[in-house]
Write a protein that holds these residues in place. Sequence first.
Motif, short mmCIF file in Angstrom:
data_model
loop_
_atom_site.label_atom_id
_atom_site.label_comp_id
_atom_site.label_asym_id
_atom_site.label_seq_id
_atom_site.Cartn_x
_atom_site.Cartn_y
_atom_site.Cartn_z
N THR A 167 2.55 3.37 -3.41
CA THR A 167 3.63 3.91 -2.60
C THR A 167 4.64 4.64 -3.47
N ARG B 42 -3.61 9.41 1.87
CA ARG B 42 -2.62 9.83 2.84
C ARG B 42 -1.64 10.81 2.21
N ARG C 162 2.63 2.75 4.34
CA ARG C 162 1.33 2.69 3.68
C ARG C 162 0.79 1.29 3.87
N ASP D 27 -6.17 4.72 2.67
CA ASP D 27 -4.74 4.91 2.56
C ASP D 27 -4.37 5.65 1.29
#
Length: 381
Positions: free
Chosen positions: A182, A69, A155, A66
């Motif tokens: 995030t 991303r 996320r 993640d």
Amino acid sequence: MGCSGCRVRFNFGKVLSKVSVFFTMVLIFTYFFYCLTGFCDSAPRTLYSQQASDYDVLEDPRRVSDELRPSPRLLPDAPSHRNRTASEDAAQVEAPGQRLPLHMPDSAKESAERNGIPVSNTFGTKRFPQAIIIGVKKGGTRALLEFLRIHPDVRAVGAEPHFFDRFYDKGLEWYRNLMPRTLDGQITMEKTPSYFVTKEAPSRVCTMNCQAKLIVVVRDPVTRAVSDYTQTLSKNPGLPSFQSLALKNSSTGLIDTTWSAVRIGLYAKHLENWLQHFPLSHFLFVSGERLVSDPAGEMGRVQDFLGLKRVVSDKHFYFNQTKGFPCLKKPEGSSRPRCLGKSKGRPHPQIPSEVLQRLRDFYRPFNHRFYQMSGQDFGWD
């Protein structure tokens, strides 16, 4: 002779002037070439092409990082979540605004680490999850999480943290450090299906954030129990038969509620425990059956519940006849579509029909109670 020398010096000066102009042009050309190359590399791409390398086959969800991303700042009209509590803001861990490659294969990551190059994304903030998929096991939680991870404003942790049921003694700081970073407007999520059936989990989650949004993926409890047994059987071939585990006594036909595969399906009882700490408005109950038959429709409900723009839609899905459930379509730049791993979609063993009927009769009153509590009729009877 004097004039001849003047002409030679004059011509030599002209040559030097031309050489200087030539090298100046070369330098300018080189500068613009690298500028243009860098610009092309940094130019924003479309959402679907950015997500391409996230569509690999998910044999092991932990392989999908993640931290790599794409940033939603490249997307227009990203929704803003401005109603965070003061405690959430105080819990943030600030990090320098350093951008790293959006996607990096494992081999490149290992090579970078060997050369001392940092590969984790340090752009953004680690926050406690604002939404958690709390259940249920074998209901479709993995599919829901992977469908949600298409969304640029979600996320999520790939592996199940099991913080509120197994590792609570490690502390909230340990838990927050598991979360991906995030940006403003993004939602942090995790999923651990065993939370729903863990007695201590509701109070522990509320201690972290009583405003958290909770998603429960439910499925016909009889089918869920058989699927649960099938998974355990694949790991332990010497497991006793389903009927011997489900029934206390074959002659009386009494159901053994101490067996976890049966106990998990008592959704009403587990929900009662959660409603002591969270109002019903904080829950979304997702149908595991509809997640298979109409994934886009269920995902629309989930995105609305989370306050997200409806990005994940029917254009992302196709039904895989071999596996028997939806997969994500092959995006631009990917060699194959994205389906859940081999552990999903196993064929179920044959269970005697009278055993299944006894289970249906046993679950019926609990199912109706759950329909009343949740305000949804899932049609399992």
